[in-house]
Design an enzyme around this catalytic site. Sequence first.
Site, PDB file in Angstrom:
ATOM      1  CB  CYS A 171      -3.992  -0.647  -1.932  1.00 25.70           C
ATOM      2  SG  CYS A 171      -3.739  -1.484  -0.224  1.00 25.70           S
ATOM      3  CG  ASN A 175       0.493  -3.511   0.123  1.00 24.90           C
ATOM      4  OD1 ASN A 175       0.354  -2.380   0.268  1.00 24.90           O
ATOM      5  ND2 ASN A 175      -0.375  -4.436  -0.009  1.00 24.90           N
ATOM      6  CG  HIS A 186      -1.220  -1.487  -4.655  1.00 24.94           C
ATOM      7  ND1 HIS A 186      -0.474  -0.871  -3.606  1.00 24.94           N
ATOM      8  CD2 HIS A 186      -2.037  -2.620  -4.075  1.00 24.94           C
ATOM      9  CE1 HIS A 186      -0.841  -1.456  -2.497  1.00 24.94           C
ATOM     10  NE2 HIS A 186      -1.508  -2.482  -2.758  1.00 24.94           N
TER      11      HIS A 186
END
Length: 317
Positions: free
Chosen positions: A113, A273, A243
């Site tokens: 990520c 996500n 993020h």
Amino acid sequence: MRGVRLIGSGSSVPDKVMTNDDLAELVDTSDEWITTRTGIKQRRIVDAPDVGVATLAADAGRKAIAAAGITAQDLDLIVLATSTPDDLFGTAAKVQELLGAERAVAFDISAACSGFVFGLVTAAQFLRAGTYQNILLIGADVLSRWVNWSDRGTCILFGDGAGAVVMQDSEQDRLLGFELRSDGRGNGLLNLSYDRDLQTYAPITMNGKEVYKFAVTAVPEVLEKALHRANLQVAEIDWLILHQANQRILDAVQARMGIEPTKVVSNLANYGNTSAASIPLALDEWVRAGKIKPGDAIATSGFGAGLSWGAAIFRWH
């Protein structure tokens, strides 16, 4: 030494929408349970056999190239940040082929990520050194391939997508500061690891509580370091793009940094996500909505498996 500027963005998501109610048919959960704990309402999922990281990445890349006002033939380098490549040997070269960018060198980087932020800093070094003039940076992941759909602690979180930016050398450096970190001691907190018994990669596992504790502590620290290197104060930031992992993390970082809530970009309610795609996907959405304007100071931070985390401060255009 040359500088860096970001001159165009693009994004791409699969057509299929999976809502929280859809997930409630698979595992013991509910829309209220997921929304309260994560802020996520739905996510996009790849369900077509001919769609993968390469196709999403190429689509996002085409849009970024068009927005930048250049052609694929102008690209010198393509950097693909992904942890879920279509091919373990690499997917960036396939993206190069799909774009028709024959002149461009292409390679993958993997930092989960944090991938887009790590890729941004990596690509910047080629531009600052004068090695290349036009670079396409893409963050793309198809995490739905690696989710255990019976594990409600992880399957509710992840979605698929891609985001891209075109970076160009410039006399004025618009990448103002950055800070990158890694800590392998936390490697076991978030994994997509190879299972020797099964002879394949096992689904994603995560210690959610520990990852949350890590993120809300580590992210403000690297943001402050990057701001210091950029010679900017928190109040001078126009947008904070973190993020998109969990709304609770976004809210906690915002509060710790003392950043106005209206400056925090959040679209995880619609996409979940998307790992390395989440920052450029959110950036592109805000750019195309006319919210982010040329000259705006943007603070970004990625964090995740590795453990890896980092922050970068840049001005748009």
